[in-house]
Design a protein around this motif. Structure first.
Motif, PDB file in Angstrom:
ATOM      1  N   TYR A 156      -3.612   6.190  -0.634  1.00 55.20           N
ATOM      2  CA  TYR A 156      -4.638   6.539  -0.077  1.00 55.20           C
ATOM      3  C   TYR A 156      -3.034   8.180   0.163  1.00 55.20           C
ATOM      4  N   VAL A 157      -3.858   8.948   0.554  1.00 58.67           N
ATOM      5  CA  VAL A 157      -3.227  11.031   0.420  1.00 58.67           C
ATOM      6  C   VAL A 157      -3.633  11.351   2.437  1.00 58.67           C
ATOM      7  N   ASN A 158      -2.087  11.411   3.076  1.00 53.52           N
ATOM      8  CA  ASN A 158      -2.105  12.353   4.863  1.00 53.52           C
ATOM      9  C   ASN A 158      -3.012  11.660   5.453  1.00 53.52           C
ATOM     10  N   GLU A 159      -3.298  10.180   4.902  1.00 54.89           N
ATOM     11  CA  GLU A 159      -4.569   9.529   5.938  1.00 54.89           C
ATOM     12  C   GLU A 159      -3.660   7.903   6.227  1.00 54.89           C
ATOM     13  N   ASN A 160      -3.965   7.594   7.209  1.00 52.37           N
ATOM     14  CA  ASN A 160      -3.992   5.978   7.666  1.00 52.37           C
ATOM     15  C   ASN A 160      -4.654   6.111   7.305  1.00 52.37           C
ATOM     16  N   ILE A 205       0.680  -1.032   0.438  1.00 49.48           N
ATOM     17  CA  ILE A 205       0.309  -0.452  -0.384  1.00 49.48           C
ATOM     18  C   ILE A 205       0.788   1.049  -0.057  1.00 49.48           C
ATOM     19  N   ILE A 206       0.329   2.547  -0.714  1.00 53.88           N
ATOM     20  CA  ILE A 206       1.274   3.114  -0.633  1.00 53.88           C
ATOM     21  C   ILE A 206       0.236   4.472  -0.682  1.00 53.88           C
ATOM     22  N   VAL A 207       0.523   5.400   0.204  1.00 56.29           N
ATOM     23  CA  VAL A 207       0.341   6.700   0.925  1.00 56.29           C
ATOM     24  C   VAL A 207       1.083   7.676   0.870  1.00 56.29           C
ATOM     25  N   ILE A 208       0.661   8.266  -0.023  1.00 60.47           N
ATOM     26  CA  ILE A 208       1.398   9.952  -0.122  1.00 60.47           C
ATOM     27  C   ILE A 208       1.577  10.961   1.159  1.00 60.47           C
ATOM     28  N   PRO A 235      -6.781   2.161   6.587  1.00 55.14           N
ATOM     29  CA  PRO A 235      -8.489   1.811   7.857  1.00 55.14           C
ATOM     30  C   PRO A 235      -7.436   0.505   8.379  1.00 55.14           C
ATOM     31  N   GLU A 236      -6.378  -0.471   7.889  1.00 55.54           N
ATOM     32  CA  GLU A 236      -6.090  -1.289   8.315  1.00 55.54           C
ATOM     33  C   GLU A 236      -5.524  -1.202  10.378  1.00 55.54           C
ATOM     34  N   ARG A 237      -4.832   0.221   9.567  1.00 56.24           N
ATOM     35  CA  ARG A 237      -3.765   0.590  10.997  1.00 56.24           C
ATOM     36  C   ARG A 237      -4.914   0.890  12.234  1.00 56.24           C
ATOM     37  N   ILE A 238      -5.801   2.172  11.156  1.00 53.72           N
ATOM     38  CA  ILE A 238      -6.721   2.915  12.624  1.00 53.72           C
ATOM     39  C   ILE A 238      -7.741   1.536  12.927  1.00 53.72           C
ATOM     40  N   LYS A 239      -8.300   0.350  12.906  1.00 51.79           N
ATOM     41  CA  LYS A 239      -8.718  -0.829  13.326  1.00 51.79           C
ATOM     42  C   LYS A 239      -7.530  -1.974  13.872  1.00 51.79           C
ATOM     43  N   GLU A 240      -6.045  -1.952  13.875  1.00 53.88           N
ATOM     44  CA  GLU A 240      -5.083  -2.265  14.628  1.00 53.88           C
ATOM     45  C   GLU A 240      -4.552  -1.339  15.866  1.00 53.88           C
ATOM     46  N   TYR A 241      -4.880  -0.618  16.010  1.00 54.48           N
ATOM     47  CA  TYR A 241      -4.400   0.445  16.895  1.00 54.48           C
ATOM     48  C   TYR A 241      -5.895   0.796  17.760  1.00 54.48           C
ATOM     49  N   ARG A 262      -3.227  11.809  14.435  1.00 54.13           N
ATOM     50  CA  ARG A 262      -3.140  12.944  13.533  1.00 54.13           C
ATOM     51  C   ARG A 262      -1.594  12.264  12.711  1.00 54.13           C
ATOM     52  N   LYS A 263      -0.785  11.256  12.953  1.00 55.83           N
ATOM     53  CA  LYS A 263       0.614  10.778  12.387  1.00 55.83           C
ATOM     54  C   LYS A 263       0.249   9.803  11.750  1.00 55.83           C
TER      55      LYS A 263
END
Length: 113
Positions: free
Chosen positions: A61-65, A33-36, A67-73, A78-79
């Motif tokens: 994604y751009v400047n956002e976490n 997954i590539i996040v800008i 979804p899998e990370r959001i669920k995991e944590y 903001r970071k």
């Protein structure tokens, strides 16, 4: 050196690293997954994303976490969180082959878990 250099925040005069683009395409094709993550905002951000799209640079994604990370944590801090960050202040210019090797190795290790 990242995808664009010598062009912050105005992308009009930026130089493009085709080695970076090629490497990001290969990394994305591996399933990463590539996040800008950028400080650009407003019109500058729109212009940069438009150029990424035009050049065929894949991103999820751009400047956002992710979804899998959001669920995991259990939160969306903001970071932006990631496993490997590519930044013009971190990556030595021209070291895209090493990043690709790391991405390939990381993918293999994750598949073995």
């Amino acid at each position: 050196e990242t995808v664009f250099f010598d062009g912050y925040p105005n992308i009009d005069n930026a130089k493009v690293s085709y080695k970076a683009i090629k490497t990001l395409r290969r990394i994305h094709n591996l399933g990463h997954i590539i996040v800008i993550v950028t400080c650009r905002e407003g019109k500058y951000l729109e212009d940069a994303l438009e150029l990424l799209d035009y050049l065929g640079v894949p991103y999820d994604y751009v400047n956002e976490n992710v979804p899998e990370r959001i669920k995991e944590y259990g939160n969306d801090c903001r970071k932006v969180s990631f496993d490997l960050g590519i930044d013009d202040k971190v990556v030595p210019p021209g070291d895209w082959d090493a990043l690709l090797n790391y991405a390939e190795f990381y993918k293999i290790c994750k598949e073995c878990e």
